[in-house]
Design an enzyme around this catalytic site. Structure first.
Site, mmCIF file in Angstrom:
data_model
loop_
_atom_site.group_PDB
_atom_site.id
_atom_site.type_symbol
_atom_site.label_atom_id
_atom_site.label_comp_id
_atom_site.label_asym_id
_atom_site.label_seq_id
_atom_site.Cartn_x
_atom_site.Cartn_y
_atom_site.Cartn_z
ATOM 1 N N ASP A 9 36.271 95.527 45.352
ATOM 2 C CA ASP A 9 36.216 96.438 46.492
ATOM 3 C C ASP A 9 36.417 97.878 46.062
ATOM 4 O O ASP A 9 36.850 98.143 44.953
ATOM 5 C CB ASP A 9 37.381 96.096 47.432
ATOM 6 C CG ASP A 9 36.955 95.151 48.526
ATOM 7 O OD1 ASP A 9 35.753 94.976 48.693
ATOM 8 O OD2 ASP A 9 37.844 94.615 49.203
ATOM 9 N N LYS A 56 33.166 98.700 50.558
ATOM 10 C CA LYS A 56 32.743 99.301 51.821
ATOM 11 C C LYS A 56 33.422 100.652 51.923
ATOM 12 O O LYS A 56 34.524 100.818 51.469
ATOM 13 C CB LYS A 56 33.202 98.446 53.002
ATOM 14 C CG LYS A 56 32.635 97.060 52.973
ATOM 15 C CD LYS A 56 33.426 96.129 53.854
ATOM 16 C CE LYS A 56 32.940 94.719 53.626
ATOM 17 N NZ LYS A 56 33.983 93.733 53.753
ATOM 18 N N MET A 79 44.539 102.829 57.412
ATOM 19 C CA MET A 79 43.238 103.314 57.920
ATOM 20 C C MET A 79 43.436 104.207 59.143
ATOM 21 O O MET A 79 42.674 104.131 60.100
ATOM 22 C CB MET A 79 42.337 102.113 58.299
ATOM 23 C CG MET A 79 42.005 101.228 57.136
ATOM 24 S SD MET A 79 41.147 99.711 57.607
ATOM 25 C CE MET A 79 42.501 98.637 58.036
HETATM 26 N N1 SAH Z 1 44.747 95.161 51.731
HETATM 27 C C1 SAH Z 1 45.182 96.525 51.578
HETATM 28 C C2 SAH Z 1 44.845 97.352 52.791
HETATM 29 C C3 SAH Z 1 43.354 97.540 53.000
HETATM 30 S S1 SAH Z 1 43.008 98.546 54.389
HETATM 31 C C4 SAH Z 1 46.680 96.544 51.315
HETATM 32 O O1 SAH Z 1 47.342 95.520 51.453
HETATM 33 O O2 SAH Z 1 47.180 97.601 50.943
HETATM 34 C C5 SAH Z 1 42.705 100.091 53.619
HETATM 35 C C6 SAH Z 1 43.809 101.066 53.922
HETATM 36 O O3 SAH Z 1 44.972 100.753 53.154
HETATM 37 C C7 SAH Z 1 43.499 102.492 53.551
HETATM 38 O O4 SAH Z 1 42.716 103.122 54.550
HETATM 39 C C8 SAH Z 1 44.886 103.088 53.465
HETATM 40 O O5 SAH Z 1 45.419 103.324 54.751
HETATM 41 C C9 SAH Z 1 45.663 101.945 52.844
HETATM 42 N N2 SAH Z 1 45.733 102.061 51.373
HETATM 43 C C10 SAH Z 1 45.396 101.119 50.491
HETATM 44 N N3 SAH Z 1 45.626 101.540 49.236
HETATM 45 C C11 SAH Z 1 46.123 102.785 49.331
HETATM 46 C C12 SAH Z 1 46.559 103.760 48.401
HETATM 47 N N4 SAH Z 1 46.550 103.526 47.097
HETATM 48 N N5 SAH Z 1 47.014 104.934 48.868
HETATM 49 C C13 SAH Z 1 47.065 105.181 50.188
HETATM 50 N N6 SAH Z 1 46.670 104.308 51.116
HETATM 51 C C14 SAH Z 1 46.215 103.117 50.710
#
Ligand code: SAH
Length: 368
Positions: free
Chosen positions: A146, A168, A283
């Site tokens: 991803d 995406k 998000m």
């Molecule tokens: N499965 C992921 C979340 C996916 S949704 C998890 O458990 O972290 C995607 C959102 O996750 C992004 O829009 C942001 O809000 C957050 N996110 C994921 N990785 C990030 C990072 N390294 N820094 C800041 N926000 C992050």
């Protein structure tokens, strides 16, 4: 044949990619970093790293170009991305099937199915991977990854494994969720060990449940390997305890996005406006202004401490601290980009980086 047919059906949804880039120029003197695709820690759709990793998928096209330069001809290649990938994907399927047959894993043209691992890769720092994740990543035949899987994590993948980008970006999907399901199924049915890499934890806003469901219904074994979700990784970086005795007795993970036609995620604001709870918004960049207003409308103090963290746990991490009433404005003025995580609650002020007095500038930006 059935497998080949399934793969062929994936080509039917060609898309026209948009190449609009964000304007990353940033006049604010506090930034030492220029944010562009090439310095991104993540595998952005158009990053050089992404194209270098997926070159095997364009072998035929590369052979046809006299210069052999993939990137110079990248526009036409990208336009037909999925269709162009099909021949190599089919070839790989065949190779995996033959390997399986030679190992005795197939009889009468049918192979015993392989495994699919849904692997969480954490928020970016490769040291946050679990030992299990590293072991599985190294044993994979094919890895589907991803946008939020960082380049540093992908650098751990063995030289013989094949990587395929299925990421995406907001408003733009390179492959539909159905296509991803079909790819996972086709390769698992050929007996391959398929690893689906997902940023953070696959079961937290990662559609892990949907992929698991689909594959299990088709008789494929799925193993989930958890990852450190952005909330945990980023809270540790900022030294924010998400719960803290006497300050926050619960923590809530929210999404700022809703499914098309789904319920407005902001409907939760009424229940979420709890001063004794910590809110973590995934998000949430685009909906933060309305969420903040609703939270305040439902009684959360405008002075509630809050933080927004872009690209957390990577060398490009940037952080904005502000009171809830100012956070949306500060995010805009500092041009934070996705992925950004938002943490709202009294615990944020427990961070040693939180500005100590009201007279002090109400926010600051930190490079990691
Ligand atoms: N499965 C992921 C979340 C996916 S949704 C998890 O458990 O972290 C995607 C959102 O996750 C992004 O829009 C942001 O809000 C957050 N996110 C994921 N990785 C990030 C990072 N390294 N820094 C800041 N926000 C992050």
């Amino acid at each position: 044949m059935a497998i080949v047919f399934k793969l062929a059906s994936l080509s039917s949804s060609l898309y026209s990619p948009h190449f609009a880039r964000h304007n990353f120029s940033n006049p604010h003197p506090i930034y030492s970093l220029t944010c562009n695709a090439s310095t991104s820690p993540f595998t952005e759709k158009h990053s050089i790293e992404r194209h270098q990793r997926d070159q095997w998928l364009y072998k035929n096209q590369l052979e046809k170009t006299s210069s052999g330069s993939f990137l110079s001809d990248s526009k036409s290649i990208r336009e037909n991305d999925i269709a162009l990938q099909l021949p190599e994907l089919k070839k790989l399927l065949q190779v995996l099937k033959e390997k399986r047959e030679s190992e005795g894993g197939c009889s009468g043209g049918k192979c015993s199915p392989g495994n699919v691992f849904l692997v969480g890769t954490g928020p970016g720092d490769p040291e946050l991977l679990t030992l299990k994740a590293v072991r599985v990543i190294k044993s994979a035949d094919l890895l589907l990854y991803d946008r939020l899987v960082s380049n540093n994590v992908l650098n751990l993948v063995g030289p013989d494994a094949r990587l395929l980008y299925v990421g995406k970006t907001a408003g733009y999907h390179s492959r539909t969720q159905e296509e991803i399901h079909e790819l996972l199924l086709s390769f698992a049915e050929a007996g391959a060990t398929v690893v689906r890499l997902k940023g953070g934890d696959p079961m937290v806003f990662g559609r892990g449940g949907e992929e698991m469901d689909f594959l299990q219904q088709q008789g494929i074994q799925v193993k989930v390997i958890p990852g450190i979700t952005a909330a945990s990784g980023i809270a540790a970086e900022l030294e924010i305890p998400l719960t803290h005795r006497g300050v926050a007795n619960s923590v809530r993970f929210l999404t700022g996005h809703s499914r098309k036609g789904g319920t407005d995620p902001l409907f939760v604001a009424e229940n979420a406006a709890d001063p004794d709870s910590t809110l973590v918004v995934y998000m949430g960049l685009s909906t933060l202004p309305s969420l903040a207003l609703k939270l305040m409308h439902h009684g959360l103090s405008p002075k509630t401490p809050a933080a927004a963290v872009e690209r957390g746990t990577t060398p490009q991490q940037r952080t904005v601290f502000a009171e809830l009433k100012d956070l949306a404005y500060k995010i805009v003025s500092t041009e934070l980009l996705s992925p950004t995580l938002i943490i709202i609650g009294k615990v944020v002020a427990l961070s040693p980086f939180w500005p100590v007095s009201a007279e002090e500038e109400s926010y600051m930006v930190l490079a990691r």
